[in-house]
Design a protein around this motif. Structure first.
Motif, PDB file in Angstrom:
ATOM      1  N   THR A 116     -10.667  -9.960  12.409  1.00  0.00           N
ATOM      2  CA  THR A 116      -9.580  -9.831  13.114  1.00  0.00           C
ATOM      3  C   THR A 116      -8.598  -8.256  13.929  1.00  0.00           C
ATOM      4  OG1 THR A 116      -8.925 -12.075  13.793  1.00  0.00           O
ATOM      5  CG2 THR A 116      -7.661 -10.740  14.207  1.00  0.00           C
ATOM      6  N   ILE A 117      -8.551  -7.809  14.617  1.00  0.00           N
ATOM      7  CA  ILE A 117      -8.002  -5.956  15.243  1.00  0.00           C
ATOM      8  C   ILE A 117      -6.190  -6.543  14.821  1.00  0.00           C
ATOM      9  CG2 ILE A 117      -7.262  -4.160  16.384  1.00  0.00           C
ATOM     10  CD1 ILE A 117     -10.206  -4.601  14.586  1.00  0.00           C
ATOM     11  N   VAL A 118      -5.784  -5.833  14.064  1.00  0.00           N
ATOM     12  CA  VAL A 118      -4.330  -6.308  14.178  1.00  0.00           C
ATOM     13  C   VAL A 118      -3.589  -4.653  14.630  1.00  0.00           C
ATOM     14  CG1 VAL A 118      -4.666  -7.746  12.515  1.00  0.00           C
ATOM     15  CG2 VAL A 118      -4.443  -5.339  11.126  1.00  0.00           C
ATOM     16  N   PRO A 119      -2.524  -4.573  15.013  1.00  0.00           N
ATOM     17  CA  PRO A 119      -1.084  -3.534  15.379  1.00  0.00           C
ATOM     18  C   PRO A 119      -1.826  -2.019  13.621  1.00  0.00           C
ATOM     19  CG  PRO A 119       0.214  -5.242  15.610  1.00  0.00           C
ATOM     20  CD  PRO A 119      -1.259  -5.990  14.894  1.00  0.00           C
ATOM     21  N   ALA A 120      -1.663  -1.233  14.615  1.00  0.00           N
ATOM     22  CA  ALA A 120      -2.102   0.017  13.845  1.00  0.00           C
ATOM     23  C   ALA A 120      -1.241   0.388  12.972  1.00  0.00           C
ATOM     24  CB  ALA A 120      -2.151   1.302  14.879  1.00  0.00           C
ATOM     25  N   PHE A 121      -1.972   1.071  11.955  1.00  0.00           N
ATOM     26  CA  PHE A 121      -0.867   1.101  10.174  1.00  0.00           C
ATOM     27  C   PHE A 121      -1.092   2.162  10.438  1.00  0.00           C
ATOM     28  CE2 PHE A 121      -1.326   2.529   6.404  1.00  0.00           C
ATOM     29  CZ  PHE A 121       0.103   2.087   5.569  1.00  0.00           C
ATOM     30  N   GLU A 122       0.876   3.049  10.307  1.00  0.00           N
ATOM     31  CA  GLU A 122       1.447   4.093   9.854  1.00  0.00           C
ATOM     32  C   GLU A 122       2.081   4.093   8.484  1.00  0.00           C
ATOM     33  OE1 GLU A 122       0.496   6.219  12.094  1.00  0.00           O
ATOM     34  OE2 GLU A 122      -0.161   5.340  13.365  1.00  0.00           O
ATOM     35  N   TRP A 123       1.757   5.282   7.881  1.00  0.00           N
ATOM     36  CA  TRP A 123       2.351   5.736   6.732  1.00  0.00           C
ATOM     37  C   TRP A 123       3.588   5.050   7.090  1.00  0.00           C
ATOM     38  CZ3 TRP A 123       0.085   4.537   2.380  1.00  0.00           C
ATOM     39  CH2 TRP A 123      -1.985   4.856   2.635  1.00  0.00           C
ATOM     40  N   ILE A 126       0.580  -1.254   0.213  1.00  0.00           N
ATOM     41  CA  ILE A 126      -0.138   0.141   0.314  1.00  0.00           C
ATOM     42  C   ILE A 126       0.660   1.340  -0.214  1.00  0.00           C
ATOM     43  CG2 ILE A 126      -0.165   0.461   2.164  1.00  0.00           C
ATOM     44  CD1 ILE A 126      -2.892   1.065   2.296  1.00  0.00           C
ATOM     45  N   ARG A 127       1.999   1.201   0.397  1.00  0.00           N
ATOM     46  CA  ARG A 127       3.120   2.167   0.659  1.00  0.00           C
ATOM     47  C   ARG A 127       3.576   3.089  -0.768  1.00  0.00           C
ATOM     48  NH1 ARG A 127       3.979  -0.272   5.333  1.00  0.00           N
ATOM     49  NH2 ARG A 127       3.244   1.079   7.278  1.00  0.00           N
ATOM     50  N   ARG A 128       3.503   1.922  -1.511  1.00  0.00           N
ATOM     51  CA  ARG A 128       4.299   2.326  -2.914  1.00  0.00           C
ATOM     52  C   ARG A 128       3.354   2.391  -3.555  1.00  0.00           C
ATOM     53  NH1 ARG A 128       6.651  -2.893  -6.614  1.00  0.00           N
ATOM     54  NH2 ARG A 128       6.998  -1.435  -8.485  1.00  0.00           N
ATOM     55  N   TRP A 129       1.854   1.900  -3.860  1.00  0.00           N
ATOM     56  CA  TRP A 129       0.352   1.971  -4.435  1.00  0.00           C
ATOM     57  C   TRP A 129      -0.233   3.330  -4.190  1.00  0.00           C
ATOM     58  CZ3 TRP A 129       2.600   0.216  -9.234  1.00  0.00           C
ATOM     59  CH2 TRP A 129       3.171  -0.970  -9.256  1.00  0.00           C
ATOM     60  N   HIS A 130      -0.552   3.426  -2.642  1.00  0.00           N
ATOM     61  CA  HIS A 130      -0.965   4.904  -2.434  1.00  0.00           C
ATOM     62  C   HIS A 130      -0.496   5.255  -1.330  1.00  0.00           C
ATOM     63  CE1 HIS A 130      -4.677   3.142  -4.614  1.00  0.00           C
ATOM     64  NE2 HIS A 130      -3.900   1.730  -4.827  1.00  0.00           N
ATOM     65  N   PRO A 131       0.160   5.787  -1.455  1.00  0.00           N
ATOM     66  CA  PRO A 131       1.270   6.470  -0.692  1.00  0.00           C
ATOM     67  C   PRO A 131       0.647   7.744   0.275  1.00  0.00           C
ATOM     68  CG  PRO A 131       2.323   6.875  -2.531  1.00  0.00           C
ATOM     69  CD  PRO A 131       1.318   5.959  -3.003  1.00  0.00           C
ATOM     70  N   GLY A 132      -0.120   7.783   1.216  1.00  0.00           N
ATOM     71  CA  GLY A 132      -1.080   8.645   2.096  1.00  0.00           C
ATOM     72  C   GLY A 132      -2.147   8.509   2.060  1.00  0.00           C
ATOM     73  N   GLN A 133      -2.608   7.960   1.174  1.00  0.00           N
ATOM     74  CA  GLN A 133      -4.385   8.261   0.971  1.00  0.00           C
ATOM     75  C   GLN A 133      -4.815   7.243   1.664  1.00  0.00           C
ATOM     76  OE1 GLN A 133      -5.191   6.442  -3.019  1.00  0.00           O
ATOM     77  NE2 GLN A 133      -3.193   7.177  -4.109  1.00  0.00           N
ATOM     78  N   ASP A 176      -3.281  -8.651   0.173  1.00  0.00           N
ATOM     79  CA  ASP A 176      -2.724  -8.454   1.101  1.00  0.00           C
ATOM     80  C   ASP A 176      -1.189  -6.942   1.025  1.00  0.00           C
ATOM     81  OD1 ASP A 176      -0.030  -7.810   2.781  1.00  0.00           O
ATOM     82  OD2 ASP A 176       0.944  -9.959   3.543  1.00  0.00           O
ATOM     83  N   PHE A 177      -2.383  -5.966   1.903  1.00  0.00           N
ATOM     84  CA  PHE A 177      -1.693  -4.667   1.544  1.00  0.00           C
ATOM     85  C   PHE A 177      -0.336  -4.646   1.627  1.00  0.00           C
ATOM     86  CE2 PHE A 177      -4.483  -1.336  -0.447  1.00  0.00           C
ATOM     87  CZ  PHE A 177      -4.062  -1.161  -1.195  1.00  0.00           C
ATOM     88  N   LEU A 178       0.753  -5.229   2.613  1.00  0.00           N
ATOM     89  CA  LEU A 178       1.545  -4.920   3.058  1.00  0.00           C
ATOM     90  C   LEU A 178       2.508  -5.938   3.274  1.00  0.00           C
ATOM     91  CD1 LEU A 178       0.612  -4.510   6.971  1.00  0.00           C
ATOM     92  CD2 LEU A 178       0.449  -2.480   5.532  1.00  0.00           C
ATOM     93  N   HIS A 179       2.204  -6.086   1.313  1.00  0.00           N
ATOM     94  CA  HIS A 179       4.033  -6.907   1.551  1.00  0.00           C
ATOM     95  C   HIS A 179       4.743  -6.731   0.399  1.00  0.00           C
ATOM     96  CE1 HIS A 179       5.291 -10.772  -1.026  1.00  0.00           C
ATOM     97  NE2 HIS A 179       5.149 -10.480  -1.997  1.00  0.00           N
ATOM     98  N   GLU A 180       5.669  -6.560   1.315  1.00  0.00           N
ATOM     99  CA  GLU A 180       7.437  -6.159   0.718  1.00  0.00           C
ATOM    100  C   GLU A 180       7.391  -6.650  -0.385  1.00  0.00           C
ATOM    101  OE1 GLU A 180       9.158  -4.421   3.688  1.00  0.00           O
ATOM    102  OE2 GLU A 180       7.756  -3.086   4.180  1.00  0.00           O
ATOM    103  N   GLY A 181       9.154  -6.230  -0.620  1.00  0.00           N
ATOM    104  CA  GLY A 181       9.583  -7.173  -2.226  1.00  0.00           C
ATOM    105  C   GLY A 181       9.003  -7.140  -3.729  1.00  0.00           C
ATOM    106  N   PRO A 182       9.288  -8.137  -4.450  1.00  0.00           N
ATOM    107  CA  PRO A 182       8.025  -8.185  -5.609  1.00  0.00           C
ATOM    108  C   PRO A 182       6.667  -8.697  -5.131  1.00  0.00           C
ATOM    109  CG  PRO A 182      10.259 -10.113  -5.334  1.00  0.00           C
ATOM    110  CD  PRO A 182      10.238  -9.738  -4.044  1.00  0.00           C
ATOM    111  N   GLN A 183       5.918  -7.989  -5.968  1.00  0.00           N
ATOM    112  CA  GLN A 183       4.417  -7.779  -5.576  1.00  0.00           C
ATOM    113  C   GLN A 183       3.932  -9.071  -6.480  1.00  0.00           C
ATOM    114  OE1 GLN A 183       3.107  -4.129  -4.125  1.00  0.00           O
ATOM    115  NE2 GLN A 183       5.167  -5.033  -3.221  1.00  0.00           N
ATOM    116  N   GLN A 184       3.137  -9.149  -6.030  1.00  0.00           N
ATOM    117  CA  GLN A 184       2.365 -10.860  -7.042  1.00  0.00           C
ATOM    118  C   GLN A 184       0.747  -9.997  -6.858  1.00  0.00           C
ATOM    119  OE1 GLN A 184       2.189 -14.090  -3.639  1.00  0.00           O
ATOM    120  NE2 GLN A 184       1.800 -15.473  -5.768  1.00  0.00           N
ATOM    121  N   TRP A 185       0.709 -10.783  -8.855  1.00  0.00           N
ATOM    122  CA  TRP A 185      -1.031 -10.816  -8.664  1.00  0.00           C
ATOM    123  C   TRP A 185      -1.031 -11.679  -9.422  1.00  0.00           C
ATOM    124  CZ3 TRP A 185       2.023  -6.278  -9.942  1.00  0.00           C
ATOM    125  CH2 TRP A 185       2.312  -5.295  -8.925  1.00  0.00           C
TER     126      TRP A 185
END
Length: 313
Positions: A306-313, A155-162, A227-236
């Motif tokens: 399920t509530i997971v840890p807070a997300f920050e940009w 998400i940080r790569r494709w929608h930064p700060g949105q 998954d919106f927090l996937h780093e490294g090579p993106q997978q679709w």
């Protein structure tokens, strides 16, 4: 404002919403299609060089431009009012995915378009990926045994700060995930059902950053991992096992692999969408398929949160 005979003249278009997707995809596709002439842009925060720019659609319409159509690239929340204002003004309407925030809004927009006699196009850009049509054709003659979808991106790569994307109506991980569902429902038409889902929602946010979904298409089992927090090579990826071999669509549908035979083509998703929109306007017809949106809505309805840890940009 719209003209009825546009065969000899380009469709005079305004773009509403000038964010990343508009700049990366819509504006180049419009510029390269002689059937369209971009005459104006609407945005609260940005401008498009070379055309008149307005703060909102009311300001655009008040300016008295000779317009035939609008392309809506705003976030889904609030898009319904913009679409219906455009239809009331006699304009044809094209909508970026997802077409609106709710199924009821889409139904209302569609009814409005019918009453106004205008063309309405609810787009799913991933269906225009190069491998999708040949995948559907290959699967038509085979018995599908199971389907596995893996859609993982950052998400940080494709929608930064949105921040809107993680608010109510922003869809969260389903913003990209709905692209996978649009492809799956295109290559495997049938009775799709969401059986259950697990949604991982960060503390303080309203929409999930990850989801695991169990679906069926008729009697075919389908799993989807988003998954919106996937780093490294993106997978679709979408993998379809059949009685006649295995088909894999990767890179969002651009690469087709059938039992190791790989076909890859250049990206033509948005040019394909605008070509379809021109055809719809020319034939005074519409294309509104809500199947991907309905599956997302069903996942929200039956999903265990399920509530997971807070997300920050």
């Amino acid at each position: 404002m719209a003209t009825e005979a546009m065969s000899a003249k380009p469709i005079r278009l305004a773009i509403v919403g000038v964010g990343k997707i508009a700049r990366d995809q819509h504006l180049p596709a419009i510029a390269n299609d002689p059937r369209f002439e971009l005459v104006a842009a609407v945005s609260r925060n940005a401008v498009v060089d070379g055309v008149d720019n307005y703060h909102d659609i009311a300001e655009l319409l008040a300016a008295g431009h000779e317009l035939d159509a609008v392309s809506l690239c705003t976030p889904p929340v609030g898009r319904s009012a913009i679409a219906m204002t455009a239809l009331d003004a006699g304009l044809d309407v094209m909508m970026e995915k997802p077409p609106a925030a709710t199924l009821s809004e889409v139904a209302r927009i569609e009814a409005h378009a019918v009453a106004a006699g205008r063309s309405l196009f609810a787009t799913w850009h991933s269906r225009e990926a190069a491998g999708v049509a040949p995948a559907r054709a290959w699967l038509a003659d085979r018995k599908v045994q199971r389907v596995a979808i893996a859609w993982r991106e950052d998400i940080r790569r494709w929608h930064p700060g949105q921040d809107w994307i993680l608010e109510a109506g922003g869809f969260g991980v389903f913003d990209p995930g709905i692209n996978a569902l649009s492809i799956a429902t295109e290559i495997l038409p049938g009775d799709w059902v969401v059986n259950n889902a697990d949604l991982h929602v960060p503390e303080g946010r309203m929409s999930p950053l990850a989801a695991d979904i169990d679906l069926t298409c008729g009697d075919i089992p389908v799993t989807a991992a988003f998954d919106f927090l996937h780093e490294g090579p993106q997978q679709w990826d979408i993998v379809v096992e059949t009685d006649g071999g295995t088909l894999k669509l990767s890179m969002g549908g651009a690469v087709l692999d059938i039992d190791g035979k790989v076909t890859e083509a250049t990206d033509a998703e948005y040019p394909g969408l605008y070509a379809k929109f021109a055809d719809l306007v020319g034939s005074r017809s519409s294309d509104v398929d809500v199947t991907p949106l309905r599956l997302v809505a069903d996942a929200f309805l039956v999903g265990r949160r399920t509530i997971v840890p807070a997300f920050e940009w």
